[in-house]
Scaffold this active site. Structure first.
Site, mmCIF file in Angstrom:
data_model
loop_
_atom_site.group_PDB
_atom_site.id
_atom_site.type_symbol
_atom_site.label_atom_id
_atom_site.label_comp_id
_atom_site.label_asym_id
_atom_site.label_seq_id
_atom_site.Cartn_x
_atom_site.Cartn_y
_atom_site.Cartn_z
ATOM 1 N N ASP A 29 7.130 -10.307 0.556
ATOM 2 C CA ASP A 29 5.710 -10.265 0.200
ATOM 3 C C ASP A 29 4.963 -11.461 0.794
ATOM 4 O OD1 ASP A 29 3.474 -9.243 -0.966
ATOM 5 O OD2 ASP A 29 3.963 -9.868 -2.998
ATOM 6 N N ASN A 77 3.023 2.270 -0.523
ATOM 7 C CA ASN A 77 2.359 1.630 0.629
ATOM 8 C C ASN A 77 1.558 2.604 1.498
ATOM 9 O OD1 ASN A 77 4.948 -0.904 1.248
ATOM 10 N ND2 ASN A 77 3.055 -1.049 0.064
#
Ligand code: FPP
Length: 249
Positions: A29, A77
């Site tokens: 991330d 996503n």
């Protein structure tokens, strides 16, 4: 790839070889924030993130870790802006094509886990080619979670078991944790001992929900593109100070 100084290729002296994690999982991330800090487009963070992942894979191999699993693209996503999704799909395909020969030479066995049928056909073809070409490699297992969701994986396992029950191949009473695990995308892999998340968020984000039941979780504020060998060394040092009790005293 830049060559590492010799001292960083060998396992650092303050780490105990016998207490290394067998399997490390990473939630990569912070790519977007890394790019933003540099006034670059978000996708440049992903591009740089690939280098970080390559370096981590090599480091795990050098230090004798059996498996590395990376969360590359979640089922959620797809909700990102289309140009970013397109960039990522093209990036996965390009990296696979460019890195395959080196992965073969270095003994990396690559696996992809997730709902792979939902990926672009050309990427599916590269994935099949890479998995077939590296199937007999033994140095390290590299698992890439793509179009992956932990809940979806559990539902997939349930459906697969239900189909076997319906076909009369197994009895519902035979369903236990060992059988269930075999029907997960990761069937046969050891559960991650260590789950690392970069960029400071304290979430599991639908990653390996079944498999992280007893994983040690390490969260660092370092953004993924900056997660280098020194940062991984620190994560392993922290891991080796933990007492793993698996629910016992
Ligand atoms: C999360 O950062 C990162 C991703 C969703 C993509 C990660 C993918 C790679 C690093 C490429 C891996 C390549 C291969 C071939 C496996 P973010 O965009 O959410 O960052 P932010 O939270 O700062 O916005």
């Amino acid at each position: 790839m830049t060559l590492q100084p010799h001292s960083l290729i060998e396992l650092p002296a303050d780490l105990d070889r016998d207490r290394l994690p067998r399997h490390v999982a990473v939630i990569m991330d912070g790519n977007g924030r890394w790019a933003k800090q540099r006034n670059l487009p978000r996708v440049m963070g992903h591009q740089r993130g690939v280098e970080t992942l390559k370096n981590l894979l090599r480091c795990c191999k050098d230090w004798g870790i059996e498996a590395l699993t990376a969360y590359a693209f979640s089922t959620e996503n797809w909700g990102r802006p289309l140009p970013e999704v397109d960039f990522l799909m093209t990036l996965f395909e390009r990296v696979l094509r460019q890195e395959l020969a080196e992965m073969v030479a270095e003994g990396v066995q690559i696996h992809f886990v997730g709902d792979l049928a939902g990926l672009p056909k050309s990427l599916q073809a590269e994935i099949e080619r890479a998995m077939a070409a590296t199937a007999n490699n033994q140095k390290i297992k590299f698992v890439v979670a793509t179009n992956y969701g932990g809940r979806r994986e559990i539902i997939h396992a349930c459906r697969s078991i239900a189909a076997q029950v319906k076909a009369g191949l197994i009895d519902p009473a035979d369903i236990d944790e060992v059988l269930f695990e075999r029907h997960l995308y990761t069937g046969g892999l050891p559960d991650p001992d260590l789950l690392i998340r970069t960029s400071g968020e304290m979430r599991v984000s639908n990653f390996l929900l079944w498999q992280v039941a007893y994983s040690e979780i390490y969260v660092t504020k370092t953004l993924w593109p900056d997660f280098d060998r020194a940062a991984f060394h620190e994560a392993l040092r922290d891991y080796q100070q933990r007492q793993r009790r698996f629910g016992r005293v």
